[in-house]
Scaffold this motif. Structure first.
Motif, PDB file in Angstrom:
ATOM      1  N   GLU A  76     126.203 -68.190  43.640  1.00  0.00           N
ATOM      2  CA  GLU A  76     126.133 -66.839  44.211  1.00  0.00           C
ATOM      3  C   GLU A  76     124.814 -66.165  43.835  1.00  0.00           C
ATOM      4  O   GLU A  76     124.194 -65.488  44.661  1.00  0.00           O
ATOM      5  N   ILE A  77     124.387 -66.360  42.581  1.00  0.00           N
ATOM      6  CA  ILE A  77     123.104 -65.793  42.138  1.00  0.00           C
ATOM      7  C   ILE A  77     121.952 -66.388  42.948  1.00  0.00           C
ATOM      8  O   ILE A  77     121.052 -65.666  43.411  1.00  0.00           O
ATOM      9  N   CYS A  78     121.990 -67.707  43.140  1.00  0.00           N
ATOM     10  CA  CYS A  78     120.936 -68.380  43.915  1.00  0.00           C
ATOM     11  C   CYS A  78     120.938 -67.911  45.371  1.00  0.00           C
ATOM     12  O   CYS A  78     119.872 -67.632  45.944  1.00  0.00           O
ATOM     13  N   TYR A  79     122.125 -67.818  45.952  1.00  0.00           N
ATOM     14  CA  TYR A  79     122.261 -67.457  47.368  1.00  0.00           C
ATOM     15  C   TYR A  79     121.711 -66.066  47.637  1.00  0.00           C
ATOM     16  O   TYR A  79     120.932 -65.852  48.568  1.00  0.00           O
ATOM     17  N   VAL A  80     122.100 -65.106  46.805  1.00  0.00           N
ATOM     18  CA  VAL A  80     121.635 -63.725  46.979  1.00  0.00           C
ATOM     19  C   VAL A  80     120.140 -63.620  46.699  1.00  0.00           C
ATOM     20  O   VAL A  80     119.420 -62.876  47.380  1.00  0.00           O
ATOM     21  N   SER A  81     119.659 -64.384  45.724  1.00  0.00           N
ATOM     22  CA  SER A  81     118.240 -64.319  45.356  1.00  0.00           C
ATOM     23  C   SER A  81     117.331 -64.912  46.428  1.00  0.00           C
ATOM     24  O   SER A  81     116.108 -64.697  46.395  1.00  0.00           O
ATOM     25  N   ALA A  82     117.902 -65.654  47.371  1.00  0.00           N
ATOM     26  CA  ALA A  82     117.102 -66.197  48.466  1.00  0.00           C
ATOM     27  C   ALA A  82     116.709 -65.118  49.475  1.00  0.00           C
ATOM     28  O   ALA A  82     115.721 -65.278  50.204  1.00  0.00           O
ATOM     29  N   THR A  83     117.468 -64.025  49.529  1.00  0.00           N
ATOM     30  CA  THR A  83     117.217 -63.000  50.551  1.00  0.00           C
ATOM     31  C   THR A  83     116.963 -61.600  49.993  1.00  0.00           C
ATOM     32  O   THR A  83     116.098 -60.878  50.489  1.00  0.00           O
ATOM     33  N   LEU A  84     117.712 -61.209  48.968  1.00  0.00           N
ATOM     34  CA  LEU A  84     117.690 -59.804  48.531  1.00  0.00           C
ATOM     35  C   LEU A  84     116.367 -59.356  47.895  1.00  0.00           C
ATOM     36  O   LEU A  84     115.904 -58.237  48.181  1.00  0.00           O
ATOM     37  N   PRO A  85     115.714 -60.143  47.040  1.00  0.00           N
ATOM     38  CA  PRO A  85     114.446 -59.677  46.458  1.00  0.00           C
ATOM     39  C   PRO A  85     113.394 -59.336  47.516  1.00  0.00           C
ATOM     40  O   PRO A  85     112.680 -58.330  47.386  1.00  0.00           O
ATOM     41  N   LYS A  86     113.281 -60.161  48.560  1.00  0.00           N
ATOM     42  CA  LYS A  86     112.314 -59.888  49.621  1.00  0.00           C
ATOM     43  C   LYS A  86     112.689 -58.611  50.374  1.00  0.00           C
ATOM     44  O   LYS A  86     111.812 -57.806  50.733  1.00  0.00           O
ATOM     45  N   MET A  87     113.978 -58.407  50.601  1.00  0.00           N
ATOM     46  CA  MET A  87     114.414 -57.193  51.275  1.00  0.00           C
ATOM     47  C   MET A  87     114.093 -55.960  50.431  1.00  0.00           C
ATOM     48  O   MET A  87     113.647 -54.930  50.954  1.00  0.00           O
ATOM     49  N   LEU A  88     114.302 -56.039  49.127  1.00  0.00           N
ATOM     50  CA  LEU A  88     113.966 -54.932  48.219  1.00  0.00           C
ATOM     51  C   LEU A  88     112.467 -54.657  48.232  1.00  0.00           C
ATOM     52  O   LEU A  88     112.041 -53.492  48.245  1.00  0.00           O
ATOM     53  N   MET A  89     111.667 -55.713  48.258  1.00  0.00           N
ATOM     54  CA  MET A  89     110.219 -55.548  48.293  1.00  0.00           C
ATOM     55  C   MET A  89     109.791 -54.842  49.591  1.00  0.00           C
ATOM     56  O   MET A  89     108.944 -53.947  49.579  1.00  0.00           O
ATOM     57  N   ASN A  90     110.411 -55.232  50.696  1.00  0.00           N
ATOM     58  CA  ASN A  90     110.084 -54.615  51.984  1.00  0.00           C
ATOM     59  C   ASN A  90     110.471 -53.140  52.013  1.00  0.00           C
ATOM     60  O   ASN A  90     109.738 -52.303  52.540  1.00  0.00           O
ATOM     61  N   LEU A  91     111.637 -52.826  51.449  1.00  0.00           N
ATOM     62  CA  LEU A  91     112.092 -51.428  51.414  1.00  0.00           C
ATOM     63  C   LEU A  91     111.222 -50.583  50.483  1.00  0.00           C
ATOM     64  O   LEU A  91     110.935 -49.422  50.768  1.00  0.00           O
ATOM     65  N   GLY A  92     110.802 -51.178  49.361  1.00  0.00           N
ATOM     66  CA  GLY A  92     110.040 -50.428  48.373  1.00  0.00           C
ATOM     67  C   GLY A  92     108.589 -50.211  48.746  1.00  0.00           C
ATOM     68  O   GLY A  92     108.009 -49.168  48.453  1.00  0.00           O
ATOM     69  N   THR A  93     107.982 -51.198  49.417  1.00  0.00           N
ATOM     70  CA  THR A  93     106.554 -51.111  49.742  1.00  0.00           C
ATOM     71  C   THR A  93     106.295 -50.746  51.199  1.00  0.00           C
ATOM     72  O   THR A  93     105.170 -50.380  51.545  1.00  0.00           O
ATOM     73  N   LEU A  94     107.339 -50.874  52.041  1.00  0.00           N
ATOM     74  CA  LEU A  94     107.226 -50.666  53.493  1.00  0.00           C
ATOM     75  C   LEU A  94     106.258 -51.658  54.142  1.00  0.00           C
ATOM     76  O   LEU A  94     105.841 -51.471  55.288  1.00  0.00           O
TER      77      LEU A  94
END
Length: 313
Positions: A76-94
């Motif tokens: 579950e940690i691996c699965y979420v880490s494949a998508t969520l960090p990039k999404m957070l980066m996109n939201l934070g930096t636009l």
């Protein structure tokens, strides 16, 4: 399905990057969504990490069920880490750009971990089936070697298939828009950007969904049908209640995960459904991994006792 005529070679654009639109249609909620998904990511890492840790450390949690549970928590940690960090980066930096190689890598890992989760959930259902329907032979059938083989198979079977699928999709010519209307590089949104006839690629996607989702899901339902019929025959109400408690938690996880995934990939591939597809994808990629530890583990008395011992140290 779309069937565009392949444009002349000189009209093809060499796409070296894409733009992940994510939640760009909600500009006033970007920082709220960033905070929300960051909290969810921290919860997923801490809850699944804790379960993985206690199932490795506590001597009382060394049976097959907890071996599978520890692998599931790590997955579950691996699965979420494949998508969520990039999404957070996109939201934070636009800055929503993602290179073609990074997009292909993200898709490949998301597919591999998603396929592994489907197979591992089927293995966990089989474990419960043997434990309840054939308890006398359970230690013999689910010995340590068999458990390792089942987990290894779950992790490795899909790797060459998903790598091949990713390669074929990103070998397609892309032209025109490079905007992916999704929060990660998923198969269907990428196929919508491809030029030429994608019929064969979409058929391969449906075959993969049936192989890695529908077949395990039907096997799980078959296992639980047999399990429920056995439980109903137990003479003690306490035994029935305990067995139902153990199995209902896993069954709830299964229905939520497979249901949302199957709906996403077996729906007709249409641009009109992109918004709905994005919302449903949130369930199986982010929300369900957050609730899994609470549903599948924290209702287990042995896990709760092990957690208390860990906190009291």
């Amino acid at each position: 399905m779309h069937h565009q005529e392949k444009p002349p070679e000189d009209n093809l654009t060499e796409l070296m990057e894409f733009v992940l639109l994510g939640f760009a249609d909600m500009p006033h909620l970007q920082w709220f969504l960033f905070g929300l998904f960051l909290i969810i990511y921290i919860i997923i890492l801490m809850s699944n990490g804790t379960i993985f840790l206690i199932t490795k450390m506590d001597p009382a949690l060394q049976g097959p069920m907890y071996f599978f549970l520890s692998n599931f928590s790590f997955l579950e940690i691996c699965y979420v880490s494949a998508t969520l960090p990039k999404m957070l980066m996109n939201l934070g930096t636009l800055r929503r750009r993602i290179s073609l190689v990074a997009c292909a890598t993200q898709m490949c890992f998301a597919l591999m971990f998603g396929g592994t989760e489907c197979l591992l959930l089927a293995v966990m259902a089989y474990d419960r089936y043997v434990a309840i329907c054939n308890p006398l032979h359970y230690p013999l059938v689910m010995n340590h070697r068999v458990c390792i083989q089942l987990v290894t198979g779950s992790w490795t079977i899909g790797i060459p298939i998903m790598i091949g699928q990713t390669y074929h999709i990103f070998s397609l010519p892309f032209c025109g828009s490079k905007q992916i209307n999704h929060f990660f590089c998923d198969i269907l949104p990428i196929l919508r950007l491809a030029c030429g006839d994608t019929f064969v690629n979409e058929m391969v996607v449906y075959i993969l969904v049936v192989s890695f989702s529908m077949v395990p899901f039907l096997l799980i339902l078959g296992s639980y049908t047999k399990i429920i019929s056995i439980i109903l025959k137990l003479p003690s109400a306490t035994s029935r209640s305990k067995a139902f408690s153990t199995c209902s938690a896993h069954l709830m996880v299964v229905v939520l995960f497979f249901g949302s995934g199957i709906i996403t990939y077996l729906r007709p591939n249409s641009r009109n459904s992109e918004g709905t597809e994005k919302v449903i994808s949130l369930f199986y990629t982010i929300l369900i991994p957050m609730f899994n530890p609470m549903i599948d583990s924290l209702r287990n008395k042995d896990v709760i006792m092990a957690l208390r011992k860990l906190l009291c140290k």
